[in-house]
Scaffold this motif. Structure first.
Motif, PDB file in Angstrom:
ATOM      1  N   PRO A 157       0.797  -1.218   0.000  1.00 29.46           N
ATOM      2  CA  PRO A 157       0.000   0.000   0.000  1.00 29.46           C
ATOM      3  C   PRO A 157       0.837   1.278   0.000  1.00 29.46           C
ATOM      4  O   PRO A 157       1.561   1.542   0.949  1.00 29.46           O
ATOM      5  N   PRO A 158       0.748   2.095  -1.062  1.00 26.68           N
ATOM      6  CA  PRO A 158       1.353   3.416  -1.014  1.00 26.68           C
ATOM      7  C   PRO A 158       0.527   4.320  -0.125  1.00 26.68           C
ATOM      8  O   PRO A 158      -0.489   3.910   0.437  1.00 26.68           O
ATOM      9  N   TYR A 159       0.909   5.576  -0.030  1.00 24.59           N
ATOM     10  CA  TYR A 159       0.239   6.475   0.902  1.00 24.59           C
ATOM     11  C   TYR A 159      -1.239   6.624   0.569  1.00 24.59           C
ATOM     12  O   TYR A 159      -2.102   6.555   1.452  1.00 24.59           O
ATOM     13  N   LEU A 160      -1.574   6.810  -0.730  1.00 24.45           N
ATOM     14  CA  LEU A 160      -2.957   7.021  -1.121  1.00 24.45           C
ATOM     15  C   LEU A 160      -3.819   5.834  -0.735  1.00 24.45           C
ATOM     16  O   LEU A 160      -4.905   5.974  -0.166  1.00 24.45           O
ATOM     17  N   LEU A 161      -3.328   4.609  -1.014  1.00 22.92           N
ATOM     18  CA  LEU A 161      -4.091   3.419  -0.689  1.00 22.92           C
ATOM     19  C   LEU A 161      -4.188   3.230   0.817  1.00 22.92           C
ATOM     20  O   LEU A 161      -5.224   2.798   1.334  1.00 22.92           O
ATOM     21  N   SER A 162      -3.120   3.560   1.522  1.00 24.91           N
ATOM     22  CA  SER A 162      -3.148   3.449   2.978  1.00 24.91           C
ATOM     23  C   SER A 162      -4.214   4.371   3.556  1.00 24.91           C
ATOM     24  O   SER A 162      -4.956   3.995   4.465  1.00 24.91           O
ATOM     25  N   TRP A 163      -4.303   5.583   3.007  1.00 22.00           N
ATOM     26  CA  TRP A 163      -5.335   6.528   3.456  1.00 22.00           C
ATOM     27  C   TRP A 163      -6.718   5.973   3.151  1.00 22.00           C
ATOM     28  O   TRP A 163      -7.629   6.053   3.984  1.00 22.00           O
ATOM     29  N   LEU A 164      -6.890   5.366   1.980  1.00 18.54           N
ATOM     30  CA  LEU A 164      -8.170   4.793   1.588  1.00 18.54           C
ATOM     31  C   LEU A 164      -8.549   3.655   2.527  1.00 18.54           C
ATOM     32  O   LEU A 164      -9.701   3.552   2.964  1.00 18.54           O
ATOM     33  N   ASN A 165      -7.586   2.794   2.837  1.00 22.36           N
ATOM     34  CA  ASN A 165      -7.854   1.677   3.739  1.00 22.36           C
ATOM     35  C   ASN A 165      -8.402   2.153   5.075  1.00 22.36           C
ATOM     36  O   ASN A 165      -9.367   1.593   5.608  1.00 22.36           O
ATOM     37  N   GLU A 166      -7.791   3.184   5.636  1.00 20.77           N
ATOM     38  CA  GLU A 166      -8.189   3.677   6.949  1.00 20.77           C
ATOM     39  C   GLU A 166      -9.605   4.239   6.939  1.00 20.77           C
ATOM     40  O   GLU A 166     -10.305   4.194   7.957  1.00 20.77           O
ATOM     41  N   GLN A 167     -10.026   4.808   5.800  1.00 28.75           N
ATOM     42  CA  GLN A 167     -11.376   5.346   5.714  1.00 28.75           C
ATOM     43  C   GLN A 167     -12.418   4.223   5.759  1.00 28.75           C
ATOM     44  O   GLN A 167     -13.528   4.427   6.251  1.00 28.75           O
ATOM     45  N   ILE A 168     -12.058   3.068   5.248  1.00 26.33           N
ATOM     46  CA  ILE A 168     -13.022   1.984   5.101  1.00 26.33           C
ATOM     47  C   ILE A 168     -12.941   0.981   6.242  1.00 26.33           C
ATOM     48  O   ILE A 168     -13.966   0.582   6.807  1.00 26.33           O
ATOM     49  N   SER A 169     -11.727   0.563   6.605  1.00 24.58           N
ATOM     50  CA  SER A 169     -11.587  -0.505   7.584  1.00 24.58           C
ATOM     51  C   SER A 169     -10.293  -0.371   8.358  1.00 24.58           C
ATOM     52  O   SER A 169      -9.257   0.034   7.796  1.00 24.58           O
ATOM     53  N   CYS A 170     -10.346  -0.708   9.634  1.00 21.11           N
ATOM     54  CA  CYS A 170      -9.130  -0.713  10.448  1.00 21.11           C
ATOM     55  C   CYS A 170      -8.287  -1.936  10.106  1.00 21.11           C
ATOM     56  O   CYS A 170      -8.783  -2.931   9.555  1.00 21.11           O
ATOM     57  N   GLN A 171      -7.016  -1.860  10.461  1.00 20.62           N
ATOM     58  CA  GLN A 171      -6.082  -2.928  10.113  1.00 20.62           C
ATOM     59  C   GLN A 171      -6.544  -4.276  10.671  1.00 20.62           C
ATOM     60  O   GLN A 171      -6.944  -4.373  11.832  1.00 20.62           O
ATOM     61  N   ASP A 172      -6.523  -5.290   9.809  1.00 19.88           N
ATOM     62  CA  ASP A 172      -6.841  -6.673  10.169  1.00 19.88           C
ATOM     63  C   ASP A 172      -8.315  -6.906  10.520  1.00 19.88           C
ATOM     64  O   ASP A 172      -8.666  -7.982  11.020  1.00 19.88           O
ATOM     65  N   MET A 173      -9.160  -5.940  10.234  1.00 23.40           N
ATOM     66  CA  MET A 173     -10.581  -6.115  10.563  1.00 23.40           C
ATOM     67  C   MET A 173     -11.380  -6.730   9.408  1.00 23.40           C
ATOM     68  O   MET A 173     -12.473  -7.244   9.618  1.00 23.40           O
ATOM     69  N   MET A 174     -10.871  -6.665   8.191  1.00 18.53           N
ATOM     70  CA  MET A 174     -11.549  -7.271   7.052  1.00 18.53           C
ATOM     71  C   MET A 174     -10.576  -8.170   6.307  1.00 18.53           C
ATOM     72  O   MET A 174      -9.393  -7.833   6.171  1.00 18.53           O
ATOM     73  N   HIS A 175     -11.068  -9.276   5.833  1.00 15.29           N
ATOM     74  CA  HIS A 175     -10.234 -10.164   5.025  1.00 15.29           C
ATOM     75  C   HIS A 175      -9.830  -9.414   3.758  1.00 15.29           C
ATOM     76  O   HIS A 175     -10.665  -8.722   3.145  1.00 15.29           O
ATOM     77  N   PRO A 176      -8.560  -9.520   3.331  1.00 13.65           N
ATOM     78  CA  PRO A 176      -8.106  -8.771   2.147  1.00 13.65           C
ATOM     79  C   PRO A 176      -8.971  -8.980   0.913  1.00 13.65           C
ATOM     80  O   PRO A 176      -9.232  -8.032   0.167  1.00 13.65           O
ATOM     81  N   GLU A 177      -9.443 -10.205   0.690  1.00 14.15           N
ATOM     82  CA  GLU A 177     -10.267 -10.461  -0.489  1.00 14.15           C
ATOM     83  C   GLU A 177     -11.617  -9.757  -0.388  1.00 14.15           C
ATOM     84  O   GLU A 177     -12.140  -9.237  -1.381  1.00 14.15           O
ATOM     85  N   LEU A 178     -12.170  -9.720   0.805  1.00 15.14           N
ATOM     86  CA  LEU A 178     -13.450  -9.036   0.991  1.00 15.14           C
ATOM     87  C   LEU A 178     -13.274  -7.525   0.879  1.00 15.14           C
ATOM     88  O   LEU A 178     -14.143  -6.828   0.336  1.00 15.14           O
ATOM     89  N   PHE A 179     -12.169  -7.016   1.391  1.00 13.29           N
ATOM     90  CA  PHE A 179     -11.893  -5.586   1.263  1.00 13.29           C
ATOM     91  C   PHE A 179     -11.765  -5.207  -0.213  1.00 13.29           C
ATOM     92  O   PHE A 179     -12.300  -4.194  -0.660  1.00 13.29           O
TER      93      PHE A 179
END
Length: 567
Positions: A425-447
């Protein structure tokens, strides 16, 4: 200036692509009211001749159905289409029917998703499906896809009777007055009928629409820009004044908003405009050889922009006043419950819609037809919170100023996510991840499925209205004269308001800003997440790996307590 131009081009291109997809999708054979699976578990009485004949004509139209295979994307037990009265929209309703061994419930359950999202967020997989979990608990569960979202469809407008049909010009090219197939040394002949028809159609459509269009400035800006571009084609020629006079008269007719009454006048002025351009092509010295090509290109661009604006011509109030009531009526008719009420859960904008519905019913002193509601990460007032959506507030005005009628949220998120999700994850994707789900809270495939499949194109007018929730007084109607929060203290519907401790989009303080307006005996407020973890972000409350054990039981317990039938 370059940045704005790039943003305008990117948003417009993506929105046009999305609008084209919408038009193509309308041609698909999803024009039936219901797509059940092979073993439909509908109440047989709903399709029996005796029950059907006792319904009103409107109810018969809603209740009728034909068995057909569901599209693959729909993983519900049944797919229904609910017509929205007075419109050409039919809303997709994903139905999850309870198994025979499940507890018996008194009311159906309606699920509403967030802005620019579809039903997939409630049904990511069999093991992580909020909708299917609620069904397994005995609730007849319906996920509503509002207009423009998911599988909802819009009927193609019927062509006008006796509408002029233009044909390509077949005039021969002339050299010194003689017909010849060789290269022309004079300007090519104009297909006047085609140009006049296109001009008349465009300006008549604007006139027909302007009186009912919410954001009139967007349409007015569009045709004013068109006139400016046409004027530049004749810049520094004696014909400029003639063209400006015609443009001014057309503007007056369009803004009068008389609809079809101005058609003939617009047609006459369109013909004059074409003749002025034709005169410029023939008489201006030196002749404007490429004038027809430039004008045709300008006119085609005007038509594309107009189509785009009219394709995404709805706002939040359309969801509230038309879509949700139509969906509720359909669900109640097919569920056949005793008191005509239902239970409802709204995530993000879905919860905002429920709050707005309750407030509106309180103001009008009418029954909201809701036995109880659950709002997940929702508020009608974000002014005191540090919501990350405040960073997007400037987007609303550029979307209007740049003449972008819709923001292709799904396309933009997919474009940001696809190149990077497999390589760290680059910075943009990392920011996107945080908006949607906290770390390890969603399975990567479901995310990944959520990001790539759950989001749609959002009309700019929806965003413009939702941004009022970040201004003094909170969310208001399209006219700006009705503040929903002012009427929530009179709420008579039980409310469960849930928040995630690390929700950056709708933080707990934003949720509480609405909760504190409600009568204490009518609201239950709960924040999920612990200081030491785990933490919950915006979608973790619905699709996170811990939600099934922590969040879902809380919702089921609340709804069970309020599922009684009123006398």
């Amino acid at each position: 200036m370059l940045l704005h131009a790039d943003a305008r081009a990117a948003l417009a291109a993506a929105a046009i692509a999305s609008a084209t997809f919408q038009r193509r999708r309308r041609a698909r054979p999803y024009n039936l009211l219901l797509f059940p699976v092979a073993s439909s578990r509908l109440d047989p009485s709903l399709s029996s001749s005796s029950s059907f004949s006792s319904c009103s004509p409107q109810q018969q139209a809603i209740a009728s159905f034909v068995k057909e295979e569901k599209p693959t994307i729909c993983t519900a037990d049944e797919l229904h289409y609910a017509p929205v009265p007075g419109t050409d929209w039919r809303l997709a309703l994903w139905r999850y029917t309870p198994p025979p061994e499940a507890p018996k419930r008194n009311h159906p359950l309606m699920l509403l998703s967030g802005v620019g999202t579809n039903a997939i967020g409630f049904d990511l997989s069999p093991a992580a499906s909020f909708a299917r979990h609620m069904s397994s608990q005995g609730f007849d569960t319906w996920v509503v896809e509002v207009r423009g979202a998911g599988l909802s469809v819009r009927n193609e407008p019927q062509p006008k009777v006796n509408e002029s049909v233009s044909t390509p010009s077949t005039n021969p090219i002339a050299i010194n007055g003689k017909s010849n197939g060789a290269m022309s040394v004079v300007a090519p002949a104009w297909d006047e009928m085609e140009l006049v028809t296109k001009l008349t159609d465009a300006f008549t459509r604007v006139a027909d629409t302007l009186t009912s269009y919410v954001n009139k400035g967007q349409l007015q800006g569009l045709y004013e820009k068109f006139f400016d571009q046409v004027a530049k084609l004749l810049e520094d020629t004696p014909l400029t004044k003639k063209m400006n006079d015609i443009a001014e008269r057309i503007s007056g007719l369009v803004e009068a908003g008389q609809g079809s009454a101005v058609t003939e006048q617009v047609r006459d002025l369109s013909q004059r405009m074409v003749k002025v351009l034709e005169e410029g092509q023939k008489t201006v010295s030196p002749p404007l050889f490429d004038l027809q090509e430039k004008f045709s290109a300008t006119l085609e661009d005007f038509h594309r922009q107009l189509d785009l604006i009219l394709t995404y011509d709805w706002d939040f109030d359309h969801y509230l006043e038309e879509d949700i009531p139509a969906a509720m009526s359909y669900i109640n008719l097919h569920s056949g419950r005793k008191d005509g009420k239902l239970l409802a859960i709204g995530h993000s904008m879905g919860g905002i819609l429920l709050y707005a519905m309750v407030a509106k019913c309180c103001y009008e002193n009418v029954e909201p037809r809701l036995a109880a509601i659950v709002t997940i990460a929702s508020s009608v007032d974000y002014t005191t919170s540090n919501s990350s959506l405040k960073l997007l507030l400037p987007l609303a005005d550029p979307a209007q100023a740049l003449n972008v009628p819709a923001v292709p949220l799904g396309a933009l998120l997919s474009a940001a996510y696809r190149p990077y999700h497999s390589s760290g994850p680059p910075y943009l994707l990392s920011w996107l991840n945080e908006q949607i789900s906290c770390q390890d809270m969603m399975h990567p495939e479901l995310f990944s499925k959520l990001v790539l499949n759950n989001f749609c194109t959002v009309p700019a007018k929806v965003l413009l209205q939702l941004t009022t929730a970040f201004r003094d007084g909170g969310l208001r109607n399209r006219n700006g004269d009705f503040y929903f929060k002012e009427h929530l203290p009179n709420c008579n519907v039980p409310v469960l308001a849930l928040a995630g401790d690390r929700d950056l989009i709708c933080p707990p303080e934003a949720v509480y800003e609405t909760v504190k307006l409600l009568p204490q005996n009518m609201v239950t407020y709960k924040v999920f997440g612990k200081p030491e973890g785990p933490h919950y972000s915006h979608y973790d409350l619905v699709g996170g790996r811990l939600a099934v054990n922590e969040v879902y039981p809380c919702i089921v317990e609340f709804l069970t307590c309020h599922d009684g039938v009123s006398s």
